[in-house]
Design a protein around this motif. Structure first.
Motif, PDB file in Angstrom:
ATOM      1  N   GLY A  97       0.815  -1.219   0.000  1.00  0.00           N
ATOM      2  CA  GLY A  97       0.000   0.000   0.000  1.00  0.00           C
ATOM      3  C   GLY A  97       0.841   1.259   0.000  1.00  0.00           C
ATOM      4  N   ILE A  98       1.844   1.307   0.869  1.00  0.00           N
ATOM      5  CA  ILE A  98       2.708   2.493   0.944  1.00  0.00           C
ATOM      6  C   ILE A  98       3.498   2.677  -0.343  1.00  0.00           C
ATOM      7  N   THR A  99       4.035   1.577  -0.869  1.00  0.00           N
ATOM      8  CA  THR A  99       4.787   1.667  -2.119  1.00  0.00           C
ATOM      9  C   THR A  99       3.905   2.166  -3.255  1.00  0.00           C
ATOM     10  N   SER A 100       2.671   1.709  -3.298  1.00  0.00           N
ATOM     11  CA  SER A 100       1.739   2.167  -4.337  1.00  0.00           C
ATOM     12  C   SER A 100       1.461   3.658  -4.208  1.00  0.00           C
ATOM     13  N   LEU A 101       1.196   4.116  -2.984  1.00  0.00           N
ATOM     14  CA  LEU A 101       0.940   5.546  -2.784  1.00  0.00           C
ATOM     15  C   LEU A 101       2.168   6.396  -3.102  1.00  0.00           C
TER      16      LEU A 101
END
Length: 186
Positions: free
Chosen positions: A163-167
């Protein structure tokens, strides 16, 4: 935190991206730490009789049984999953140092390969915390379980990291293209 006005400035976008990256790095670093249980005493549970021997001529620790060889412990992916990237890279790029540390720990504490690997992985991840917990365990307090892999925590870490990498990737894309960051939530 990520609600950005419709016309954000490049400075503000970079600042928010920097804060997000810094926070995600700090939070994900702690997600790799293996939980400890007050009842676990790994050195007592996994005690063994055969130990590696030190060869003074070569100035290296050597195996005295097959259960001391690297194949008897967990692989490099196990290191990554249990303690994270720091000991993983030590094991990947400095295999001899890692192996000698594991063999020395096995010899000095009389434990099996997995316990020695778990302790050395924890040491290479954060030597101060490892030493603190070691002293606590020697004084009869609690001993962290560095061997057991916590599946639920692993799943949470993967989901959080994805999730963090995507954001963050979306934020970089928005900075480069000028796209509105909030359009991802619409």
């Amino acid at each position: 935190f990520f609600l950005i006005p419709s016309k954000p400035t490049a400075k503000m976008m970079i600042l928010k991206l920097f804060v997000a990256v810094a926070l995600s790095c700090c939070l994900t670093a702690y997600s790799f730490v293996t939980p400890a249980s007050p009842s676990s005493r790994t050195t007592a549970v996994f005690a063994k009789t055969s130990v590696p021997k030190f060869n003074p001529a070569l100035e290296k620790w050597e195996y005295t049984a097959d259960d001391q060889k690297p194949e008897a412990g967990y692989d490099i992916l196990g290191t990554l999953l249990r303690q994270g990237p720091k000991p993983f890279f030590v094991r990947l790029f400095n295999q001899d140092q890692y192996e000698q540390a594991v063999l020395k720990f096995m010899a000095q504490d009389g434990v099996d390969r997995n316990v020695a690997q778990g302790n050395m992985d924890a040491f290479f991840e954060n030597a101060q915390d490892w030493m603190y917990y070691r002293v606590q365990a020697e004084n009869g307090a609690y001993a962290p379980d560095y061997v057991t892999l916590n599946g639920a925590k692993l799943v949470k870490t993967v989901v959080w990291g994805t999730g963090i990498t995507s954001l963050l990737s979306w934020g970089v894309y928005c900075i480069i293209t000028g796209e509105d960051f909030n359009s991802i939530f619409r």
